[in-house]
Design an enzyme around this catalytic site. Structure first.
Site, mmCIF file in Angstrom:
data_model
loop_
_atom_site.group_PDB
_atom_site.id
_atom_site.type_symbol
_atom_site.label_atom_id
_atom_site.label_comp_id
_atom_site.label_asym_id
_atom_site.label_seq_id
_atom_site.Cartn_x
_atom_site.Cartn_y
_atom_site.Cartn_z
ATOM 1 N N SER A 129 0.799 -1.067 0.076
ATOM 2 C CA SER A 129 0.001 -0.172 0.093
ATOM 3 C C SER A 129 0.949 1.329 0.067
ATOM 4 O O SER A 129 1.898 1.203 0.732
ATOM 5 C CB SER A 129 -0.897 0.204 1.388
ATOM 6 N N TYR A 145 -2.085 -0.713 9.931
ATOM 7 C CA TYR A 145 -1.961 -1.161 8.676
ATOM 8 C C TYR A 145 -0.824 -0.757 7.890
ATOM 9 O O TYR A 145 -0.340 -1.550 7.085
ATOM 10 C CB TYR A 145 -3.374 -0.384 8.075
HETATM 11 N N1 LIG Z 1 -8.660 -0.890 -2.148
HETATM 12 C C1 LIG Z 1 -7.802 0.069 -2.022
HETATM 13 O O1 LIG Z 1 -7.877 1.413 -1.820
HETATM 14 C C2 LIG Z 1 -6.413 -0.445 -1.473
HETATM 15 C C3 LIG Z 1 -5.161 0.459 -1.299
HETATM 16 C C4 LIG Z 1 -4.027 -0.015 -1.209
HETATM 17 C C5 LIG Z 1 -3.654 -1.439 -0.830
HETATM 18 N N2 LIG Z 1 -4.726 -2.525 -0.823
HETATM 19 C C6 LIG Z 1 -4.536 -3.705 -0.755
HETATM 20 O O2 LIG Z 1 -5.150 -4.278 -1.761
HETATM 21 C C7 LIG Z 1 -5.358 -5.818 -1.426
HETATM 22 C C8 LIG Z 1 -6.855 -6.105 -1.773
HETATM 23 O O3 LIG Z 1 -7.707 -5.001 -1.118
HETATM 24 P P1 LIG Z 1 -9.286 -4.807 -1.353
HETATM 25 O O4 LIG Z 1 -9.272 -3.388 -1.409
HETATM 26 O O5 LIG Z 1 -9.495 -5.769 -2.531
HETATM 27 O O6 LIG Z 1 -9.666 -5.464 -0.011
HETATM 28 P P2 LIG Z 1 -10.952 -6.196 0.511
HETATM 29 O O7 LIG Z 1 -12.011 -5.912 -0.571
HETATM 30 O O8 LIG Z 1 -11.150 -6.027 1.839
HETATM 31 O O9 LIG Z 1 -10.376 -7.659 0.014
HETATM 32 C C9 LIG Z 1 -9.693 -8.253 1.058
HETATM 33 C C10 LIG Z 1 -9.461 -9.906 0.658
HETATM 34 O O10 LIG Z 1 -8.348 -10.310 1.664
HETATM 35 C C11 LIG Z 1 -9.247 -11.770 2.215
HETATM 36 N N3 LIG Z 1 -8.638 -11.884 3.455
HETATM 37 C C12 LIG Z 1 -8.746 -11.125 4.571
HETATM 38 N N4 LIG Z 1 -8.487 -11.764 5.763
HETATM 39 C C13 LIG Z 1 -8.041 -12.918 5.323
HETATM 40 C C14 LIG Z 1 -7.489 -14.267 5.785
HETATM 41 N N5 LIG Z 1 -7.263 -14.123 7.293
HETATM 42 N N6 LIG Z 1 -7.320 -15.375 5.039
HETATM 43 C C15 LIG Z 1 -7.649 -15.277 3.820
HETATM 44 N N7 LIG Z 1 -8.210 -14.403 3.182
HETATM 45 C C16 LIG Z 1 -8.272 -13.069 3.864
HETATM 46 C C17 LIG Z 1 -11.028 -11.378 2.258
HETATM 47 O O11 LIG Z 1 -11.630 -12.338 1.963
HETATM 48 P P3 LIG Z 1 -12.344 -13.077 3.165
HETATM 49 O O12 LIG Z 1 -12.825 -12.319 3.965
HETATM 50 O O13 LIG Z 1 -13.441 -14.093 2.295
HETATM 51 O O14 LIG Z 1 -11.362 -13.933 3.680
HETATM 52 C C18 LIG Z 1 -10.850 -10.319 0.833
HETATM 53 O O15 LIG Z 1 -10.999 -11.302 -0.382
HETATM 54 C C19 LIG Z 1 -5.107 -5.581 0.128
HETATM 55 O O16 LIG Z 1 -3.789 -6.236 0.350
HETATM 56 C C20 LIG Z 1 -5.160 -4.266 0.371
HETATM 57 O O17 LIG Z 1 -4.346 -4.010 1.627
HETATM 58 C C21 LIG Z 1 -5.942 -1.905 -1.368
#
Ligand SMILES: NC(=O)c1ccc[n+]([C@@H]2O[C@H](COP(=O)([O-])OP(=O)(O)OC[C@H]3O[C@@H](n4cnc5c(N)ncnc54)[C@H](OP(=O)(O)O)[C@@H]3O)[C@@H](O)[C@H]2O)c1
Length: 226
Positions: A129, A145
């Protein structure tokens, strides 16, 4: 080509699964705790596995299942993530640890256990991130985070050295905001200019093709902060 992606149940991970699966030559192993949305896609080259990757024994079992079915892996995308937006002084130890378990220890363990089963020329992409990118603008509430993502970024740099002899490349993409449920929870009302599909397109393309050009790099992928 065999591809493993975590955090595939929603958001960026689910979009990556859909895009990767469009190529019938790819086997996509999609891991999340909730796999209903992945199974709902009913794609023949996608294998959904329900697992909480914060338990080391689950990671070991996952790698066993994958290697028994597919042999070696070519691409790993460590995408699963957890964001809790809370004042630093209000964090319990358990909540702070949980963030590091999902964002740092789980991907680290997965790399450790999977490495003997990754083909030479393979590519690992850690999803970081901008919050964990050194010198970037920081936001109150995201200390744990951002620190966990910074740890993942430095781990990436270290592992590039460790995995060199195995012929495996590893990089970290420090994402800016993407319009997902995670972002809505962290910044209610904020609208990101970056959509899920376009970020997934960048990540999948990078994971498939850029291991030849980058190793041990932490690359900002952002047009805004947050
Ligand atoms: N969206 C943004 O603005 C943003 C910005 C910077 C970085 N990121 C990074 O991009 C990645 C994806 O983000 P996103 O926005 O798509 O987030 P999201 O919609 O919250 O998705 C996160 C995913 O991680 C899975 N997960 C969480 N805890 C888990 C565990 N203990 N075991 C297995 N799976 C787990 C969740 O699925 P389950 O709950 O089904 O397990 C979900 O599929 C993350 O690493 C996030 O930090 C996102």
């Amino acid at each position: 080509m065999n591809i493993l992606i975590t955090g595939a149940g929603r958001g960026i991970g689910l979009a990556c699964v859909k895009q990767l699966a469009a190529n019938a030559n790819y086997n996509v192993v999609a891991v999340s705790r909730n796999i209903g949305a992945i199974e709902g896609l009913a794609l023949p080259n996608v294998h959904a596995i329900a697992a909480d990757i914060t338990h080391a024994e689950n990671v070991d079992a996952l790698v066993n299942t994958i290697t028994n079915r597919y042999g070696k892996i070519d691409v790993l995308v460590n995408n699963a993530g957890l964001l809790v937006n809370r004042p630093f002084t209000d964090f319990t130890n358990d909540d702070a640890r949980r963030i590091f378990e999902v964002n740092f220890f789980a991907p680290a363990r997965l790399v450790q256990v999977l490495t003997p089963h990754i083909n030479r020329g393979g590519h690992i992409v850690n999803i970081g991130s901008m919050g964990g990118y050194q010198g970037s603008q920081k936001f109150a509430g995201l200390a744990y985070y951002s620190a966990s993502k910074a740890a993942l970024a430095v781990l990436t740099e270290c592992l590039a050295e460790e995995l060199k002899d195995a012929g495996i490349r590893i990089n970290c993409l420090a994402l800016g905001s993407v319009q997902t449920e995670m972002l809505q929870e962290a910044f209610p009302g904020y609208q990101s200019p970056t959509g899920v599909e376009e970020m997934a397109h960048f990540i999948t393309d990078f994971a498939l093709h850029s291991g030849k050009l980058f190793n041990g790099k932490v690359l900002p992928v952002s047009v805004t902060t947050p």
